[in-house]
Each structure stands twice: as C-alpha cells, then as structure tokens.
Design an enzyme around this catalytic site. Structure first.
Site, PDB file in Angstrom:
ATOM      1  N   GLY A  89       0.777  -1.232   0.000  1.00  0.00           N
ATOM      2  CA  GLY A  89       0.000   0.000   0.000  1.00  0.00           C
ATOM      3  C   GLY A  89       0.810   1.284   0.000  1.00  0.00           C
ATOM      4  O   GLY A  89       0.373   2.292   0.557  1.00  0.00           O
ATOM      5  N   SER A  90       1.967   1.291  -0.650  1.00  0.00           N
ATOM      6  CA  SER A  90       2.730   2.549  -0.652  1.00  0.00           C
ATOM      7  C   SER A  90       2.030   3.612  -1.504  1.00  0.00           C
ATOM      8  O   SER A  90       2.076   4.810  -1.170  1.00  0.00           O
ATOM      9  CB  SER A  90       4.167   2.317  -1.124  1.00  0.00           C
ATOM     10  OG  SER A  90       4.219   2.006  -2.493  1.00  0.00           O
ATOM     11  N   ARG A 119     -16.783 -14.371  -8.459  1.00  0.00           N
ATOM     12  CA  ARG A 119     -16.278 -12.998  -8.535  1.00  0.00           C
ATOM     13  C   ARG A 119     -17.398 -12.000  -8.287  1.00  0.00           C
ATOM     14  O   ARG A 119     -17.223 -10.987  -7.628  1.00  0.00           O
ATOM     15  CB  ARG A 119     -15.705 -12.722  -9.932  1.00  0.00           C
ATOM     16  CG  ARG A 119     -14.286 -13.147 -10.087  1.00  0.00           C
ATOM     17  CD  ARG A 119     -13.733 -12.795 -11.448  1.00  0.00           C
ATOM     18  NE  ARG A 119     -12.529 -13.561 -11.676  1.00  0.00           N
ATOM     19  CZ  ARG A 119     -11.321 -13.206 -11.253  1.00  0.00           C
ATOM     20  NH1 ARG A 119     -11.133 -12.074 -10.626  1.00  0.00           N
ATOM     21  NH2 ARG A 119     -10.272 -13.976 -11.471  1.00  0.00           N
ATOM     22  N   ARG A 133      -6.986  -7.880  -8.134  1.00  0.00           N
ATOM     23  CA  ARG A 133      -8.138  -8.689  -8.558  1.00  0.00           C
ATOM     24  C   ARG A 133      -8.646  -8.162  -9.878  1.00  0.00           C
ATOM     25  O   ARG A 133      -8.807  -6.941 -10.043  1.00  0.00           O
ATOM     26  CB  ARG A 133      -9.296  -8.601  -7.557  1.00  0.00           C
ATOM     27  CG  ARG A 133      -9.109  -9.289  -6.256  1.00  0.00           C
ATOM     28  CD  ARG A 133      -8.764 -10.734  -6.359  1.00  0.00           C
ATOM     29  NE  ARG A 133      -9.871 -11.594  -6.751  1.00  0.00           N
ATOM     30  CZ  ARG A 133      -9.724 -12.866  -7.132  1.00  0.00           C
ATOM     31  NH1 ARG A 133      -8.535 -13.397  -7.195  1.00  0.00           N
ATOM     32  NH2 ARG A 133     -10.766 -13.592  -7.454  1.00  0.00           N
ATOM     33  N   HIS A 135      -0.559   1.782 -13.024  1.00  0.00           N
ATOM     34  CA  HIS A 135       0.205   0.647 -13.568  1.00  0.00           C
ATOM     35  C   HIS A 135       1.640   1.106 -13.813  1.00  0.00           C
ATOM     36  O   HIS A 135       1.857   2.197 -14.351  1.00  0.00           O
ATOM     37  CB  HIS A 135      -0.436   0.157 -14.866  1.00  0.00           C
ATOM     38  CG  HIS A 135       0.270  -1.035 -15.427  1.00  0.00           C
ATOM     39  ND1 HIS A 135       0.149  -2.291 -14.874  1.00  0.00           N
ATOM     40  CD2 HIS A 135       1.131  -1.157 -16.463  1.00  0.00           C
ATOM     41  CE1 HIS A 135       0.907  -3.136 -15.550  1.00  0.00           C
ATOM     42  NE2 HIS A 135       1.512  -2.480 -16.516  1.00  0.00           N
ATOM     43  N   ASP A 156      -5.546  -3.290 -17.327  1.00  0.00           N
ATOM     44  CA  ASP A 156      -4.610  -2.191 -17.578  1.00  0.00           C
ATOM     45  C   ASP A 156      -4.914  -1.444 -18.881  1.00  0.00           C
ATOM     46  O   ASP A 156      -4.013  -1.041 -19.632  1.00  0.00           O
ATOM     47  CB  ASP A 156      -3.159  -2.704 -17.582  1.00  0.00           C
ATOM     48  CG  ASP A 156      -2.789  -3.342 -16.253  1.00  0.00           C
ATOM     49  OD1 ASP A 156      -3.266  -2.847 -15.213  1.00  0.00           O
ATOM     50  OD2 ASP A 156      -2.049  -4.341 -16.235  1.00  0.00           O
ATOM     51  N   ALA A 179       8.153   7.631  -8.915  1.00  0.00           N
ATOM     52  CA  ALA A 179       7.319   8.441  -9.822  1.00  0.00           C
ATOM     53  C   ALA A 179       5.837   8.164  -9.592  1.00  0.00           C
ATOM     54  O   ALA A 179       5.002   9.078  -9.637  1.00  0.00           O
ATOM     55  CB  ALA A 179       7.692   8.146 -11.273  1.00  0.00           C
ATOM     56  N   GLU A 180       5.502   6.916  -9.313  1.00  0.00           N
ATOM     57  CA  GLU A 180       4.096   6.562  -9.046  1.00  0.00           C
ATOM     58  C   GLU A 180       3.551   7.397  -7.890  1.00  0.00           C
ATOM     59  O   GLU A 180       2.416   7.870  -7.921  1.00  0.00           O
ATOM     60  CB  GLU A 180       3.965   5.077  -8.692  1.00  0.00           C
ATOM     61  CG  GLU A 180       4.215   4.125  -9.847  1.00  0.00           C
ATOM     62  CD  GLU A 180       4.016   2.667  -9.436  1.00  0.00           C
ATOM     63  OE1 GLU A 180       2.973   2.337  -8.865  1.00  0.00           O
ATOM     64  OE2 GLU A 180       4.918   1.851  -9.700  1.00  0.00           O
TER      65      GLU A 180
END
Ligand code: GRF
Length: 221
Positions: free
Chosen positions: A16-17, A69, A95, A113, A149, A177-178
């Site tokens: 969870g960063s 699902r 998921r 992503h 994605d 960068a994310e």
C-alpha cells in the site's frame, strides 16, 4: 464556496505505498478528495494496518470467501456505498473485476500501472521492459475498463532505464514516480478538471497544467 471533497475509496492487496501517497496528498489543505475507506481483498495486507493507524476505515473483504467474482464484487460495492464512495483508486489491487462492477464505476475508478501503457500491461512489467531493452519506461494512471490495464489515460510519468538496472532497481525508480503521479491524477479527476470523450481524456479550460513528465493529454476547449 469550495466544492465538497470527493469521497475516495482505495483498493489494495499488499503493502500500500501508493495508498499512503494518496492519503498524504488528501491531507493537504485544499485537496479536492478525502479518504472514505480502504479495502483489501487480502486480510494480511500491510496497508490495512497503516490505514487504520491514520484513522481511516480499513476493511478486509477476502475474495477467497466468496463463491464467485460477482458475489465478491457485490460485497465490495455495498461496502463502498456504505462509506459514501464517489471515486475509487485501485492501488496495487490484484483482482480482475467483472464488467458489472467496472461499468457501475465507469470513469470513477482509477488504476495505477508501472509502465507507459499501452506498453507492458499485466504482470512482470519491469522484467519485460528490461528484456525489450526500452530506454524509457514509467507509470500510468488510467480509468478502469474491462480489459486489464486499459482505459482512458489520465496521467503518465516517464522514467529512464539506466545501465545495470535490475527489476528491483527499476521498480524502485518507477515507484517513486508513481507516488508523485497518482495524487496528481486524483487531483485532476476529483477537481472536475478532466472528462472522458471518445475514450480519451479532455482537460477542462483553465486547468493548471501539471509539471513536465506528468503530462495529461492537453486538448483545451
Ligand atoms: C505498484 O507498482 C503499482 O503500480 C502496481 O503494484 C504496485 C503496488 O505497490 N499495480 P503498493 O502496494 O502501492 O506499494
């Protein structure tokens, strides 16, 4: 009068960063979104305890406890509504979602992503980027669509590949960068600065253009 902050749920599966970078950004005065709830499909996700320590509702919905699902997603959807969710940020959420869920949250669910999409969707992104010999990679925040994605791109950051890079060194550089890009993209969406037209992003007139390297498509009206 300032607009009410968009209640934003964060979906995680692990450390969870990115969630942390979003939560920190949302704590800044004037940020147009606020945390509503953090949900993990893995009860052991480290990110859950961090969210709790920040006073954010942190909920595990273990997908393995659901027969289908759709049953898992029904619970997820119900939980999101209980917390008044208006926007969803997938942050390392591992998921695949079915069309029913994706459609219900269309243009209100973001994902990050670690590549410059549409290059290298899916898993083992950095390994594949290194194998392909690309010199520039990066990360992308996009609206979620059914195909993994894929979806309208909200913001991208370019990150160089340097000689001697391994999967780990490259992942670490991209992750940095994310952490800058995701808050920027959430700000754009939550402030109403962007909308989707023909599956690409349009910026609303008068929007402050983010710094270079974090460049949403600019098609001013
Ligand atoms: C990030 O690299 C994200 O782009 C990818 O999974 C990783 C999650 O990391 N989808 P964290 O859980 O946010 O630290």
């Amino acid at each position: 009068m300032t607009a009410p902050k968009k209640r934003t749920a964060i979906l995680i599966s692990g450390r969870g960063s990115n969630m942390q970078s979003l939560v920190r950004a949302m704590a800044e005065p004037g940020f147009p979104a606020e945390p509503a709830v953090v949900v993990s499909n893995r009860p052991e996700a480290l990110g859950l305890s961090w969210a709790e320590s920040q006073g954010i509702p942190a909920i595990a919905i273990d997908h393995r406890e659901f027969a289908t699902r759709m049953a898992f997603e029904a619970r997820l959807h119900q939980t999101l509504l209980e917390y008044g969710t208006e926007l969803i940020c997938n942050a390392g959420f591992m998921r695949l979602l079915t069309g029913g869920f994706v459609d219900r949250w269309k243009d209100r669910q973001l994902n990050i992503h670690p590549s410059l999409l549409p290059s290298f969707p899916g898993l083992h992104t950095h390994q594949r980027a290194l194998e392909a010999g690309v010199m520039i990679t990066g990360c992308t925040v996009h609206f979620v669509r059914l195909e993994m994605d894929s979806g309208p791109i909200i913001a991208q950051a370019a990150v160089p590949v340097v000689p001697g890079d391994t999967e780990d060194t490259l992942a670490a550089r991209v992750l940095e960068a994310e952490h800058k890009l995701y808050p920027l993209a959430l700000r754009l969406v939550a402030s109403g600065a962007v909308r989707v037209e023909n599956e690409t992003l349009e910026l609303t007139a008068g929007v402050e253009v983010p710094p270079p390297l974090y460049v949403p498509r600019l098609r001013d009206r």
